[in-house]
Design a protein around this motif. Structure first.
Motif, PDB file in Angstrom:
ATOM      1  N   UNK A  29       5.918  19.483  12.149  1.00 20.97           N
ATOM      2  CA  UNK A  29       5.405  18.756  13.554  1.00 20.97           C
ATOM      3  C   UNK A  29       5.928  17.268  13.309  1.00 20.97           C
ATOM      4  N   UNK A  30       5.578  16.929  12.101  1.00 17.73           N
ATOM      5  CA  UNK A  30       5.627  15.262  11.731  1.00 17.73           C
ATOM      6  C   UNK A  30       6.881  15.200  10.750  1.00 17.73           C
ATOM      7  N   UNK A  31       7.838  15.991  10.813  1.00 20.02           N
ATOM      8  CA  UNK A  31       9.135  15.963   9.952  1.00 20.02           C
ATOM      9  C   UNK A  31       9.861  14.469  10.080  1.00 20.02           C
ATOM     10  N   UNK A  32       9.641  13.870  11.284  1.00 27.38           N
ATOM     11  CA  UNK A  32      10.372  12.583  11.359  1.00 27.38           C
ATOM     12  C   UNK A  32       9.466  11.448  10.869  1.00 27.38           C
ATOM     13  N   UNK A  33       8.377  11.817  10.285  1.00 28.62           N
ATOM     14  CA  UNK A  33       7.389  10.705   9.822  1.00 28.62           C
ATOM     15  C   UNK A  33       7.679  10.266   8.337  1.00 28.62           C
ATOM     16  N   UNK A  34       8.416  11.480   7.378  1.00 29.45           N
ATOM     17  CA  UNK A  34       8.086  11.577   6.009  1.00 29.45           C
ATOM     18  C   UNK A  34       8.658  10.235   5.283  1.00 29.45           C
ATOM     19  N   UNK A  35       9.748   9.656   5.937  1.00 27.48           N
ATOM     20  CA  UNK A  35      10.417   8.404   5.237  1.00 27.48           C
ATOM     21  C   UNK A  35      10.231   6.939   5.861  1.00 27.48           C
ATOM     22  N   UNK A  36       9.014   7.122   7.025  1.00 30.71           N
ATOM     23  CA  UNK A  36       8.809   5.899   7.811  1.00 30.71           C
ATOM     24  C   UNK A  36       7.448   5.349   6.854  1.00 30.71           C
ATOM     25  N   UNK A  37       8.052   4.029   6.167  1.00 29.89           N
ATOM     26  CA  UNK A  37       6.963   3.419   5.529  1.00 29.89           C
ATOM     27  C   UNK A  37       5.598   3.079   6.038  1.00 29.89           C
ATOM     28  N   UNK A  38       5.591   3.096   7.143  1.00 30.37           N
ATOM     29  CA  UNK A  38       4.324   2.703   7.997  1.00 30.37           C
ATOM     30  C   UNK A  38       4.081   3.712   8.990  1.00 30.37           C
ATOM     31  N   UNK A  39       4.427   5.034   8.668  1.00 31.99           N
ATOM     32  CA  UNK A  39       4.393   6.260   9.330  1.00 31.99           C
ATOM     33  C   UNK A  39       2.978   7.173   8.909  1.00 31.99           C
ATOM     34  N   UNK A  40       3.089   8.423   9.577  1.00 29.44           N
ATOM     35  CA  UNK A  40       1.954   9.102   9.181  1.00 29.44           C
ATOM     36  C   UNK A  40       1.677   9.471   7.690  1.00 29.44           C
ATOM     37  N   UNK A  41       3.075   9.517   7.087  1.00 30.17           N
ATOM     38  CA  UNK A  41       2.684   9.484   5.500  1.00 30.17           C
ATOM     39  C   UNK A  41       2.876   8.426   4.700  1.00 30.17           C
ATOM     40  N   UNK A  42       2.537   7.264   4.901  1.00 27.38           N
ATOM     41  CA  UNK A  42       2.505   5.987   4.195  1.00 27.38           C
ATOM     42  C   UNK A  42       1.952   6.110   2.954  1.00 27.38           C
ATOM     43  N   UNK A  43       0.580   6.730   3.083  1.00 26.22           N
ATOM     44  CA  UNK A  43       0.039   6.971   1.797  1.00 26.22           C
ATOM     45  C   UNK A  43       0.590   7.863   0.677  1.00 26.22           C
ATOM     46  N   UNK A  44       1.173   8.715   1.251  1.00 23.67           N
ATOM     47  CA  UNK A  44       1.851   9.552   0.290  1.00 23.67           C
ATOM     48  C   UNK A  44       2.970   8.599  -0.590  1.00 23.67           C
ATOM     49  N   UNK A  45       3.639   7.660  -0.023  1.00 22.24           N
ATOM     50  CA  UNK A  45       4.676   6.685  -0.545  1.00 22.24           C
ATOM     51  C   UNK A  45       3.984   6.051  -1.807  1.00 22.24           C
ATOM     52  N   UNK A  46       2.661   5.528  -1.331  1.00 22.47           N
ATOM     53  CA  UNK A  46       1.999   4.788  -2.186  1.00 22.47           C
ATOM     54  C   UNK A  46       1.496   5.674  -3.611  1.00 22.47           C
ATOM     55  N   UNK A  47       1.154   6.877  -3.210  1.00 18.23           N
ATOM     56  CA  UNK A  47       0.678   7.915  -4.305  1.00 18.23           C
ATOM     57  C   UNK A  47       2.018   8.296  -5.120  1.00 18.23           C
ATOM     58  N   UNK A  48       3.165   8.511  -4.629  1.00 17.78           N
ATOM     59  CA  UNK A  48       4.381   8.796  -5.386  1.00 17.78           C
ATOM     60  C   UNK A  48       4.604   7.761  -6.324  1.00 17.78           C
ATOM     61  N   UNK A  49       4.629   6.477  -5.831  1.00 16.06           N
ATOM     62  CA  UNK A  49       4.696   5.615  -6.942  1.00 16.06           C
ATOM     63  C   UNK A  49       3.731   5.361  -8.080  1.00 16.06           C
ATOM     64  N   UNK A  50       2.590   5.766  -7.744  1.00 19.89           N
ATOM     65  CA  UNK A  50       1.554   5.722  -8.841  1.00 19.89           C
ATOM     66  C   UNK A  50       1.729   6.961  -9.801  1.00 19.89           C
ATOM     67  N   UNK A  51       2.148   8.138  -9.403  1.00 17.16           N
ATOM     68  CA  UNK A  51       2.549   9.295  -9.958  1.00 17.16           C
ATOM     69  C   UNK A  51       3.687   9.146 -10.960  1.00 17.16           C
ATOM     70  N   UNK A  52       4.682   8.371 -10.220  1.00 17.42           N
ATOM     71  CA  UNK A  52       5.746   7.978 -11.312  1.00 17.42           C
ATOM     72  C   UNK A  52       5.670   7.230 -12.376  1.00 17.42           C
ATOM     73  N   UNK A  53       4.802   6.292 -12.301  1.00 18.40           N
ATOM     74  CA  UNK A  53       4.117   5.484 -13.281  1.00 18.40           C
ATOM     75  C   UNK A  53       3.584   6.036 -14.307  1.00 18.40           C
ATOM     76  N   UNK A  54       3.377   7.480 -14.339  1.00 18.04           N
ATOM     77  CA  UNK A  54       2.718   8.205 -15.296  1.00 18.04           C
ATOM     78  C   UNK A  54       3.766   9.068 -16.035  1.00 18.04           C
ATOM     79  N   UNK A  55       4.938   9.018 -15.621  1.00 18.91           N
ATOM     80  CA  UNK A  55       6.216  10.030 -16.097  1.00 18.91           C
ATOM     81  C   UNK A  55       6.919   9.152 -16.922  1.00 18.91           C
ATOM     82  N   UNK A  56       7.281   9.256 -18.170  1.00 17.89           N
ATOM     83  CA  UNK A  56       7.981   8.496 -19.102  1.00 17.89           C
ATOM     84  C   UNK A  56       9.279   8.741 -18.697  1.00 17.89           C
ATOM     85  N   UNK A  57      10.405   7.906 -19.327  1.00 21.00           N
ATOM     86  CA  UNK A  57      11.866   8.268 -19.396  1.00 21.00           C
ATOM     87  C   UNK A  57      12.096   9.779 -19.950  1.00 21.00           C
ATOM     88  N   UNK A  58      13.152  10.493 -19.598  1.00 17.97           N
ATOM     89  CA  UNK A  58      13.319  11.683 -20.345  1.00 17.97           C
ATOM     90  C   UNK A  58      13.746  11.342 -21.759  1.00 17.97           C
TER      91      UNK A  58
END
Length: 248
Positions: A29-58
């Motif tokens: 239903x919300x497929x158009x919201x995924x990549x909108x930085x101020x959309x319904x999934x805005x907080x998921x962008x913030x969390x993705x950045x925090x998650x990536x900070x815990x991933x070291x380079x390969x």
């Protein structure tokens, strides 16, 4: 009260108004919201950045990162340059189509039955997915199964506490930038002790830390002065938390 024909009309034109809690169809239903930085999934962008900070380079050529519950691939921009082949697993076809456009190798599958080989991953991420599964032990078992020896597991999720239920559902679903209404079922929020225990049973010893939005960024976001809110570590894991561990 709506007359029955009007209810039927609203169901056809606005099915999202009638979804049950934790219904995966909400993501379509919300497929158009995924990549909108101020959309319904805005907080998921913030969390993705925090998650990536815990991933070291390969640490080797051809390293693989398996992103469980990848959605539309929001983790991908934050992994750029780290050297991983990024495989995303999700049930949502519309989300996976978008993930593929952002360089993710999209695999349609259930995180309770991941269609990938044992030990295939150098890193497994499970971001904002464990609070949506009906069988925590099985989801954890699948995540750990995918890890090679020495592989890294990175998790962020919501704790099974009264504080989390109040803040993540009662409050957050009613404020800008919070999760869409009904996206969570608080019954499925994660028992931290059970998570640690299940991971340990598969040879992964977890370290937990809390996570919260930066208050200054949150105010600037609400005022429309920024599109991104940084996440800050906290001592308390009672609401939102990260967990990290390596498979021994």
């Amino acid at each position: 009260m709506l007359a029955l024909p009007e209810v039927r009309t609203r169901r056809r034109s606005h099915p999202e108004l009638f979804r049950g809690r934790n219904d995966p169809a909400q993501y379509d239903d919300l497929a158009g919201e995924w990549w909108r930085p101020r959309g319904a999934f805005a907080a998921l962008h913030w969390l993705a950045a925090a998650r990536a900070d815990l991933v070291p380079p390969a640490d080797r050529p051809g390293a693989v990162l398996v992103d469980l519950g990848c959605g539309a691939g929001l983790l991908a921009p934050h992994l750029a340059g780290k050297g991983y082949h990024h495989i995303g697993v999700d049930l949502g076809a519309s989300a996976l189509t978008q993930a593929a456009r952002h360089g993710v190798t999209a695999v349609r599958g259930d995180v309770l039955r991941v269609p990938l080989a044992d030990g295939c991953a150098d890193v497994v991420t499970a971001g904002e997915i464990l609070e949506h599964v009906t069988d925590l032990a099985r989801a954890v078992g699948e995540a750990c199964r995918l890890l090679r020896t020495g592989g890294l597991l990175v998790i962020d999720t919501l704790a099974a506490t009264a504080a989390a239920r109040f803040l993540a559902v009662t409050v957050a679903e009613r404020v800008p930038g919070g999760p869409p209404r009904g996206i969570h079922d608080p019954v499925l929020f994660v028992d931290r002790a059970a998570l640690v225990r299940e991971c340990a049973a598969h040879g992964v010893r977890l370290r937990l830390r809390g996570l919260r939005p930066c208050l200054t960024d949150s105010v600037r976001w609400l005022a429309g002065r920024t599109d991104h809110v940084r996440m800050r570590p906290t001592r308390s894991t009672a609401v939102l938390f990260q967990a990290v561990g390596r498979r021994g």
